[in-house]
Design a protein around this motif. Sequence first.
Motif, PDB file in Angstrom:
ATOM      1  N   GLU A 100      -6.917   0.861  -1.085  1.00  0.00           N
ATOM      2  CA  GLU A 100      -7.206  -0.302  -0.260  1.00  0.00           C
ATOM      3  C   GLU A 100      -8.415  -0.044   0.640  1.00  0.00           C
ATOM      4  OE1 GLU A 100      -4.173  -3.009   2.193  1.00  0.00           O
ATOM      5  OE2 GLU A 100      -4.521  -1.059   3.088  1.00  0.00           O
ATOM      6  N   THR A 107       0.830  -1.205   0.000  1.00  0.00           N
ATOM      7  CA  THR A 107       0.000   0.000   0.000  1.00  0.00           C
ATOM      8  C   THR A 107       0.867   1.260   0.000  1.00  0.00           C
ATOM      9  OG1 THR A 107      -1.838  -1.118   1.080  1.00  0.00           O
ATOM     10  CG2 THR A 107      -1.746   1.269   1.316  1.00  0.00           C
ATOM     11  N   ASP A 138      -5.386  -1.438  -5.405  1.00  0.00           N
ATOM     12  CA  ASP A 138      -4.835  -1.946  -4.150  1.00  0.00           C
ATOM     13  C   ASP A 138      -5.818  -2.932  -3.526  1.00  0.00           C
ATOM     14  OD1 ASP A 138      -3.485  -2.424  -1.826  1.00  0.00           O
ATOM     15  OD2 ASP A 138      -3.128  -0.312  -1.335  1.00  0.00           O
ATOM     16  N   GLU A 139      -5.525  -4.208  -3.674  1.00  0.00           N
ATOM     17  CA  GLU A 139      -6.334  -5.298  -3.137  1.00  0.00           C
ATOM     18  C   GLU A 139      -7.808  -5.191  -3.508  1.00  0.00           C
ATOM     19  OE1 GLU A 139      -5.377  -7.224   0.270  1.00  0.00           O
ATOM     20  OE2 GLU A 139      -3.490  -6.177   0.666  1.00  0.00           O
TER      21      GLU A 139
END
Lengths: 317, 236
Positions: B84, B42, B160-161
């Motif tokens: 994220e 991140t 991000d994820e």
Amino acid sequence: MDVAGLLRDFPELTLTGLEQGAIYALVALGYTLVYGVLKLINFAHSEVFMIGSFAALWTWQGLGFVYDAEAAPLGSFLLAVLVGVIAAAGASALTAVTIERVAYRPLRKRNAPPLAFLITAIGASFVLAEGIGVYTHRAPYGMPRLLQPEVVFQLGGWKFTNTQLIVITVTLLAMVALDQFVSRSRLGRGIRAVAQDPDTSALMGVNKDRVIFLVFLIGGLMAGVAALLWNILPIGVAKFNMGFLIGLKAFAAAVLGGIGNLRGALLGGLLLGVAENYAVGLFGTDWKDFVGFVLLVVLLMFRPTGLLGESLGRARA
Amino acid sequence: MLLEIENMTVAYGRIEALHGISLTVGEGEIVSLIGANGAGKTTTMRAISGIRPLAGGSIRFEGEDISKLRADRRVVQGIAQSPEGRGCFPGMTVVENLEMGAYTRRDKAGITADMNRVYGLFPRLAERKKQVAGTMSGGEQQMLAVGRALMARPKLLLLDEPSMGLAPMLIQQIFDIIVEINQQGVTVLLVEQNAQQALSRSHRAYVLETGRIVKSGTGQELLNDSSIKDAYLGVA
Ligand SMILES: Nc1ncnc2c1ncn2[C@@H]1O[C@H](COP(=O)(O)OP(=O)(O)O)[C@@H](O)[C@H]1O
Ligand SMILES: [Mg+2]
């Protein structure tokens, strides 16, 4: 306690309360907007209001407006208002934006802790009030009587005066305009976004500095309009420390309604104004300022986040 | 190369989270960054988007050094990110969130077209245009965050994820959509803990461990790498 007096004067106290409360609400917007975006109580906002008052006064004096409202024809009244509102809103907005630029932005760039902002805010407030205090020899200045309060229409026991109608109408218009701006425009969305999540806003391409500039600007403009309206009221006196009490009350109004919430500022302002005036009817004038803050403390016990309690970001403004 | 990161160091206060990482993303690629929790994935993404300053090294985008460019300018340059977690604005509706994604754009017609494109990718969002994001499920919010990033019409999409907290069926779906987005011409840098899925769809990948890149290769190479299998793929 004079219950009979309160009941007798109920319409008048209510209308006067709404009128004064509307002005608290306009000032409260500045606290609420800045808090919503920066989580900062801008204590210098009271001085933004004060400087608006002096700006209008000095502009009128400079242009040689007379003090006598009764003789003034409508045309010159409107001109005086127009000039006054430009001077007041302009000076207040400029002051607000300058405070941001000079006092807060450098702290932001250095990631200063919240306490540094707090003491800076208090410091800025003192500097401005004392600066004007020195310049004006700490004297009170009577404002030109632009308007003689008179009843323009009556509904049963409710007598509406011209000043009440003007103040309340202008406030509501300003509120609706701001509400629309924040909820519908692109920049308004940017304000809400930063209030909610500054980092994610940056990922969207929002320039945070510009949004911060904007909320100080809007808060300043509203405080300037409030300053002019305050001068239209019969109370109209400009003094270097006039911002203190109104600022405190406007801040209380913002907290009362839920700080960070635009509609809360309106609700809190009106509520505070009305409550104060009922207190005047019940206990006498001396109790006016006392009651507002008792109301605040009691209400916060039951609703710690204020009446409407949402943040600017969450508010479907 | 579209994105070139060279020897990038990022710190939180005195604690260094990235100790000089280098990676590149070529135009048209899907590149994955995998690694355990706390590895610095991140942080890498935040640094690329400009919401975390560099302590050292450089980031180049389309050949230009953007290491010191303000975050909002990087969006204009063509870098968008779906952050994220639930990065949606919870008080805004689906439409308003998507409009936030297009904040830097003024081409009304293009924005409308892209919004329809997002609705095409995520029909679920089209059904909920007026719903306030905060009241939607985690999966729906995740889709909204990805769709919102697309609204910037980015050259480089940072994810991000995107599969975090999604039901297995939705995970499949979101990876399919990432491939589809890529095939429409968007370069993707993907951070994932779901290494199996990410590697199988990536052209190339990097493995990050406690702030250092310890391995890189094509997705297939890393899928077959025994140490990767042990550490990240959880298969025998
Ligand atoms: N805001 C922060 N303040 C201090 N340390 C942080 C912060 N965010 C992340 N870190 C630290 O930086 C390292 C990398 O974190 P992160 O980039 O979030 O990892 P990942 O995304 O791979 O899970 C971790 O050790 C984490 O504790
Ligand atoms: Mg992470």
